[in-house]
Scaffold this motif. Structure first.
Motif, PDB file in Angstrom:
ATOM      1  N   ALA A 114     -29.748 -18.408  31.639  1.00 53.00           N
ATOM      2  CA  ALA A 114     -28.666 -19.298  31.225  1.00 53.00           C
ATOM      3  C   ALA A 114     -27.347 -18.849  31.837  1.00 53.00           C
ATOM      4  O   ALA A 114     -26.545 -19.667  32.322  1.00 53.00           O
ATOM      5  N   LYS A 126     -36.520 -25.999  25.478  1.00 48.58           N
ATOM      6  CA  LYS A 126     -35.768 -25.559  26.658  1.00 48.58           C
ATOM      7  C   LYS A 126     -35.481 -24.061  26.587  1.00 48.58           C
ATOM      8  O   LYS A 126     -35.581 -23.351  27.584  1.00 48.58           O
ATOM      9  N   TYR A 177     -36.542 -21.073  29.231  1.00 43.21           N
ATOM     10  CA  TYR A 177     -35.642 -20.040  29.737  1.00 43.21           C
ATOM     11  C   TYR A 177     -36.251 -18.652  29.500  1.00 43.21           C
ATOM     12  O   TYR A 177     -36.263 -17.800  30.397  1.00 43.21           O
ATOM     13  N   ALA A 195     -29.040 -24.106  25.116  1.00 43.82           N
ATOM     14  CA  ALA A 195     -30.160 -24.887  25.627  1.00 43.82           C
ATOM     15  C   ALA A 195     -30.326 -26.227  24.920  1.00 43.82           C
ATOM     16  O   ALA A 195     -30.966 -27.138  25.455  1.00 43.82           O
TER      17      ALA A 195
END
Length: 323
Positions: free
Chosen positions: A165, A252, A256, A247
């Motif tokens: 991220a 999601k 990640y 996210a």
């Protein structure tokens, strides 16, 4: 590089206390060191290149931390205690405004882990950093990738996914408006090598690796070397609150976590008989550990959510494909 020796003397010499096992660190053609008896020496070399591993405009203090911590993480993955580092620096030109904070951060982290700089080189060229770290592990106790057995439990340290991220934030300014963007960017650079955890695992874990290319990609190195398979439950993945908010969905965030490179957490396997000792052994290590799955027979590999199979197309971080 112009003024090479003045540069070395100013920024790299006499910055640290002398370790007793370092007999000569500077001033001759080679360093002279003497390891203690009954240990093996663990050695790891990594290169970080501007534009591939960090942006040229990145905070130099963060770059220094990332460069050294990623190397220390390799030692941690084998249960080694860091001791020495050599450092080769290539710069397009002397830039003391960049070098001063870089070196301050580098030596702060080195001193924290008791690592002494024992040599290196400076040259002129595109910005890159090459480090060789060395550490000690009791003879015959090193953690390796080839020891996992069917039935062993799969664990990770810390949280997963934050680094990926943070990299997104670095590469796309539009992501800076998303929740926790600044904190995640910081975490991408400022990982914490799990040295104490690695040392504690020497008598407990059957295999280990540090997470540099994503837990799925790195776990597969263990599976290949150990000739086993694995089952991973995504509902067990350790996710930070910051990542979940960034996210916007748990799916999601789990993606990640499975594919995030440059995490520098540890992924390791533990036999059933050692599982009960794990919590007490790692109580002093300063990190949580989470069981995310179990080792299965060779050629078996499954990702599921509470026993519901997932057909996710996943790949780990690749330096040559990263933009």
């Amino acid at each position: 590089m112009s003024g090479e020796f003045n540069l070395i003397d100013k920024y790299f010499v006499n910055r640290q206390p002398q370790r007793k096992d370092v007999h000569l660190a500077a001033g001759d053609d080679c360093a002279l060191v003497k390891p203690p008896s009954n240990v093996e020496i663990a050695i790891s070399t990594d290169t970080l290149v501007a534009g591939t591993h960090f942006l040229p405009e990145a905070n130099p203090a963060w770059v220094a931390h990332k460069a050294l911590s990623s190397n220390i993480s390799d030692l941690a993955a084998m249960g080694a205690t860091p001791a020495w580092v050599s450092f080769a620096l290539t710069m397009p030109e002397v830039d003391e405004e960049w070098l001063a904070p870089f070196c301050d951060s580098f030596f702060e982290l080195a001193d924290y882990f008791g690592i002494q700089l024992i040599g290196g080189d400076t040259t002129k060229g595109p910005l890159s950093l090459t480090l060789t770290v060395q550490g000690f592990v009791p003879e015959g106790k090193a953690l390796r990738r080839d020891g996992a057995k069917v039935g062993d439990w799969i664990y990770v340290t810390g949280n997963l996914g934050d680094s990926k991220a943070g990299l997104e934030v670095l590469l796309d300014t539009e992501n800076r408006v998303r929740p926790n963007a600044e904190e995640l960017e910081k975490r991408h650079y400022l990982s914490t090598p799990r040295v104490l955890a690695g040392r504690a695992l020497c008598d407990l874990a059957s295999s280990a690796i540090d997470i540099s290319d994503g837990v799925i990609a790195d776990l597969k190195h263990i599976l290949k070397r150990s000739e086993v398979g694995a089952s991973i439950d995504v509902s067990l993945l350790p996710l930070s609150v910051e990542l979940l908010e960034y996210a916007t969905s748990i799916d999601k965030a789990q993606h990640y976590a499975l594919t995030s490179g440059e995490e520098y957490e540890l992924c390791f396997t533990v036999p059933e008989e050692n599982k009960g000792s794990l919590e007490s052994a790692l109580a002093h290590a300063g990190t949580k550990v989470t069981c995310i799955g179990q080792i299965r027979p060779v050629d078996y590999f499954e990702i599921h959510d509470n026993n519901k199979p997932l057909n996710w197309d996943l790949s780990g971080y690749d330096h040559f494909k990263a933009k």
